[in-house]
Design a protein around this motif. Structure first.
Motif, PDB file in Angstrom:
ATOM      1  N   ARG A 130       0.832  -1.191   0.000  1.00 55.20           N
ATOM      2  CA  ARG A 130       0.000   0.000   0.000  1.00 55.20           C
ATOM      3  C   ARG A 130       0.871   1.247   0.000  1.00 55.20           C
ATOM      4  NH1 ARG A 130      -2.711   3.418   3.557  1.00 55.20           N
ATOM      5  NH2 ARG A 130      -4.802   4.011   2.876  1.00 55.20           N
ATOM      6  N   SER A 138       1.432   5.135   0.658  1.00 56.51           N
ATOM      7  CA  SER A 138       0.895   6.099   1.611  1.00 56.51           C
ATOM      8  C   SER A 138       1.589   7.439   1.443  1.00 56.51           C
ATOM      9  CB  SER A 138       1.071   5.595   3.046  1.00 56.51           C
ATOM     10  OG  SER A 138       2.451   5.549   3.394  1.00 56.51           O
ATOM     11  N   ASN A 165      -9.039   7.008   4.872  1.00 54.99           N
ATOM     12  CA  ASN A 165      -8.469   6.239   3.773  1.00 54.99           C
ATOM     13  C   ASN A 165      -8.802   6.879   2.427  1.00 54.99           C
ATOM     14  OD1 ASN A 165      -7.192   4.074   2.427  1.00 54.99           O
ATOM     15  ND2 ASN A 165      -9.148   3.016   2.201  1.00 54.99           N
ATOM     16  N   GLU A 212      -6.880  10.159   2.012  1.00 55.82           N
ATOM     17  CA  GLU A 212      -5.465   9.947   1.680  1.00 55.82           C
ATOM     18  C   GLU A 212      -5.306   9.601   0.202  1.00 55.82           C
ATOM     19  OE1 GLU A 212      -1.617   7.527   3.451  1.00 55.82           O
ATOM     20  OE2 GLU A 212      -3.632   6.735   3.785  1.00 55.82           O
ATOM     21  N   LYS A 213      -6.223   8.781  -0.342  1.00 59.73           N
ATOM     22  CA  LYS A 213      -6.158   8.453  -1.765  1.00 59.73           C
ATOM     23  C   LYS A 213      -6.355   9.695  -2.625  1.00 59.73           C
ATOM     24  CE  LYS A 213      -7.819   3.676  -1.347  1.00 59.73           C
ATOM     25  NZ  LYS A 213      -8.928   2.734  -1.680  1.00 59.73           N
TER      26      LYS A 213
END
Length: 749
Positions: free
Chosen positions: A293, A295, A653, A656-657
């Motif tokens: 993932r 980040s 989440n 953040e994307k």
């Protein structure tokens, strides 16, 4: 002072290019071609026992083969069949002859007795490649060119046969080789296929050049033309016919199948389908644990840095970017347009093209193009307009871009000097072609990409820089081209004087900025050629004027064109309503495009696309749709954006994307030339490195509350926004009936 181009031609090893070209042209014009099409049931080569005249070329054409099946005896043997075949062989004979010898050739043909064959005789008095017809084919955007698209096969085969036997012009081969060679070190393939680009880099250019020097122009591609086209017995011939009703027929069939399927389902089936669909829409996609993932911790907190040194040469500001470019020098020159008269703005794009495609007093347009291709990696000229960061003042320049290997730096600046100072505006027919092509291109863009022109039109109603851009590339520019096309012949002297006035105004040291990208060694070597180039420029513009602070009226417009889809836009300047720029706006506008507009404009509305764009320099926040079957429904979606933001509950989440996607756009991969040019544009627009750092930090610190607070800003577009729709007459009439004269109509096509 002698012309740099004249000196350059004298130094060139191919200094006889003009004489050689004129000799070829005279020879081609004085030749008449007689084409004889022969059709025979038997083999033509075996049955033609007559001697061909000298200078006759044979071109094999595809043969046609028909099969027939006949019942042999239906009353006795019902299954007995007999097979027959009819094969027609075709061949073309091309005879070059002088016009006064034509009678002899016809008498010779009359004496031949070829049984079982049909003849068709055609005469051609054109150049060897039939330039007029091929030009119409190679430029499909020109109006009324569709009637010429059906070229007869023999015309194409004749042109290819001429290339195979006579080869290409040596100047054209040399130009092409240099263009390929100069593009390889840059590693900039753009939309070019990557595999083919890698293959070209593996080609030993020195060996290829040696082969061309030894074998001449026929060493390039002529064998391939003969092998894979002329002598290929499996050569296909495909003719495509457009069907304007194909889409509606496909949609009708699909709707019928869906209705038939729905009718066969029970109420329980329909309820279960609705339940499963709802679950799929609401259920979040599970993350793939096998994939690492990405980040925010993996992203640098600082923007990509481009080395920049600001200096001065002969009183002109020079920006230098010390980057590894594999011995290629990239040069960008910006000339200020602020002193240009407003009425001359629509002529600027045509002026830019004329500099490179009109020719000079020493060489014509083709020879100038070949010189540029042979000595440089290319030169382009075009206008650039933007708003200045933190100011209402526009930024408008004519930018001259060029690149060359370091050894050809002198030639690059010499050719730039010649294009800027020695281009002659003396060919009204060629200029009219520029106008017609530009008009056709804009009309095609209006049909296929009208959202871009709608955005330009809205910007012209909201700020002065948008008005300038619209005069040189929007609806106003299209209207100017239509009016200009019919006046060129009778008012050419006035047009030529206006083009000359633009040249007297723009290329000067005043307001000029140079941008150079290469390694430190080449940057230092190039200084002496830059000084020479700048010394050739006048110190001040000979025309003193200023562009007024103009804008289009802020009314809602419907641009009427014959179309089955619409391009709908709505925009407002949020800076004028008190908004202070924050980096979170980048994230929010992108999120609106990817969620709210995607779901309601594309998925539910049936459009090809929906966008939310924020120009951080001018402050214009705009909504746009692409190939949209709706009009008022799309405007309702735009107006509902603020309510969507207020009711949005975004988790960490998803946030953040959204931030990562925004940073990805800002940090997109760039090659050295693009890095230097992007830094140059930021400098022209007044964007400092401190501003970039501040915006990046604000993007990283975006929070869910920023989305709700931005809803009040979006209300500005809802309440005060200007609407521009490129639509059909029927859709615009329906909109005006439902919302009392929402649009002012403007018919363009």
């Amino acid at each position: 002072m002698a012309s740099p181009l004249r000196k350059f031609l004298l130094k060139s090893s191919s200094g006889d290019v003009i004489v050689r070209r004129e000799m070829r042209r005279a020879k081609s014009d004085s030749t008449t071609k007689m084409q004889i099409m022969i059709r025979s049931f038997e083999s033509i080569d075996k049955n033609l026992h007559w001697e061909l005249p000298p200078d006759t070329r044979k071109i094999g054409l595809p043969s046609t083969r028909s099969l027939f099946t006949v019942l042999k005896s239906p009353h006795v043997h019902k299954k007995a069949r007999e097979q027959f075949e009819m094969k027609i062989n075709k061949e073309m004979l091309v005879m070059e002859t002088k016009r006064h010898e034509l009678r002899k050739k016809l008498f010779w043909l009359k004496r031949q007795r070829i049984f079982g064959a049909q003849f068709e005789i055609l005469f051609s008095f054109k150049t060897r490649l039939d330039k007029a017809k091929l030009q119409e084919v190679l430029q499909p955007g020109v109006k009324d060119v569709s009637k010429y698209n059906k070229l007869e096969e023999r015309s194409v085969m004749q042109a290819l046969n001429s290339l195979a036997h006579e080869g290409f012009y040596s100047d054209a081969v040399e130009t092409s080789l240099n263009s390929v060679e100069s593009s390889l070190p840059a590693n900039n393939i753009s939309a070019f296929p990557q595999g083919l680009a890698l293959m070209l880099r593996s080609v030993p250019m020195e060996l290829l050049k040696a082969r061309v020097d030894k074998e001449g122009s026929r060493a390039v591609s002529t064998q391939l033309i003969e092998k894979f086209i002329l002598n290929n017995p499996h050569r296909p011939n495909v003719e495509a016919q457009p069907d304007p009703e194909k889409a509606s027929q496909h949609e009708s069939v699909e709707r019928y199948n869906l209705e038939k399927l729905k009718a066969s389902m029970t109420e329980e089936d329909l309820a279960e389908l609705a339940r499963v669909t709802s679950e799929l829409q609401l259920k979040p996609s599970a993350p793939l644990k096998a994939v690492p993932r990405f980040s925010l911790k993996n992203i640098s907190k600082k923007p990509m840095q481009v080395p920049l040194e600001v200096g001065d040469i002969n009183g002109v500001k020079v920006l230098k970017h010390d980057l590894i470019t594999n011995d290629v020098l990239y040069a960008d020159i910006a000339f200020d347009m602020s002193s240009l008269k407003p009425e001359l703005l629509p002529l600027v794009p045509l002026f830019c093209r004329s500099l490179l495609e009109m020719g000079t007093k020493d060489v014509n347009a083709l020879q100038l193009s070949q010189l540029i291709g042979r000595e440089t990696g290319g030169i382009s000229v075009y206008p650039f307009t933007s708003s200045k960061q933190g100011s209402k003042d526009p930024v408008s320049h004519v930018i001259v871009r060029g690149k060359a290997m370091s050894a050809n730096t002198e030639a690059l600046f010499n050719l730039m000097t010649c294009a800027l100072q020695e281009a002659e505006f003396t060919n009204p027919k060629r200029f009219k072609r520029f106008v017609s092509e530009s008009k056709a291109k804009l009309e095609n863009h209006l049909r296929e990409g009208g959202h871009g022109l709608a955005a330009t039109r809205m910007n012209a109603k909201l700020n002065h820089s948008g008005w300038i851009a619209e005069q040189m590339g929007g609806i106003s520019y299209l209207e100017f081209l239509k009016d200009l096309e019919g006046k060129i012949e009778e008012k050419w002297s006035e047009i030529s004087m206006s083009l000359e006035e633009i040249r007297q105004t723009l290329p000067s040291k005043k307001g000029c900025i140079l941008n150079l990208t290469s390694d430190g060694k080449n940057l230092k070597i190039s200084e002496k050629y830059i000084r020479k180039f700048l010394n050739s420029l006048p110190s001040n513009s000979s025309v003193s004027s200023s562009i007024s602070n103009a804008q289009l009226p802020s009314n809602n417009e419907a641009i009427i064109i014959p179309t089955q889809v619409n391009y709908v836009g709505k925009a407002a300047n949020i800076y004028e309503n008190g908004y202070q720029l924050n980096g979170s706006a980048y994230v929010i506008s992108k999120y609106i495009s990817n969620t709210w507009l995607w779901d309601n404009i594309r998925v539910n509305g049936g459009a090809f696309g929906g966008f939310c764009d924020f120009d951080t320099r001018s402050g214009v926040l705009s909504f746009l749709s692409y190939r949209d079957p709706n009009l008022l429904k799309t405007l309702d979606v735009y107006d509902g954006t603020s309510d969507f933001l207020r009711g949005l509950e975004i988790d960490d989440n998803t946030l953040e994307k959204a931030v990562i996607g925004t940073i990805q756009d800002l940090d997109s991969f760039q090659l050295p030339d693009a890095k230097g040019f992007s830094s140059f544009l930021r400098y022209l627009s007044g964007i400092s490195e401190e501003d970039r750092q501040a915006r990046r930090e604000e993007i990283f610190s975006t929070r869910s509350n920023d989305f709700k607070e931005f809803a009040d800003i979006v209300d500005t577009v809802k309440d005060k926004g200007v609407i521009v729709a490129i639509a059909s007459q029927a859709d615009a009439d329906v909109a005006n009936k439902e919302r009392s004269n929402l649009f002012e109509m403007k018919k363009v096509l």
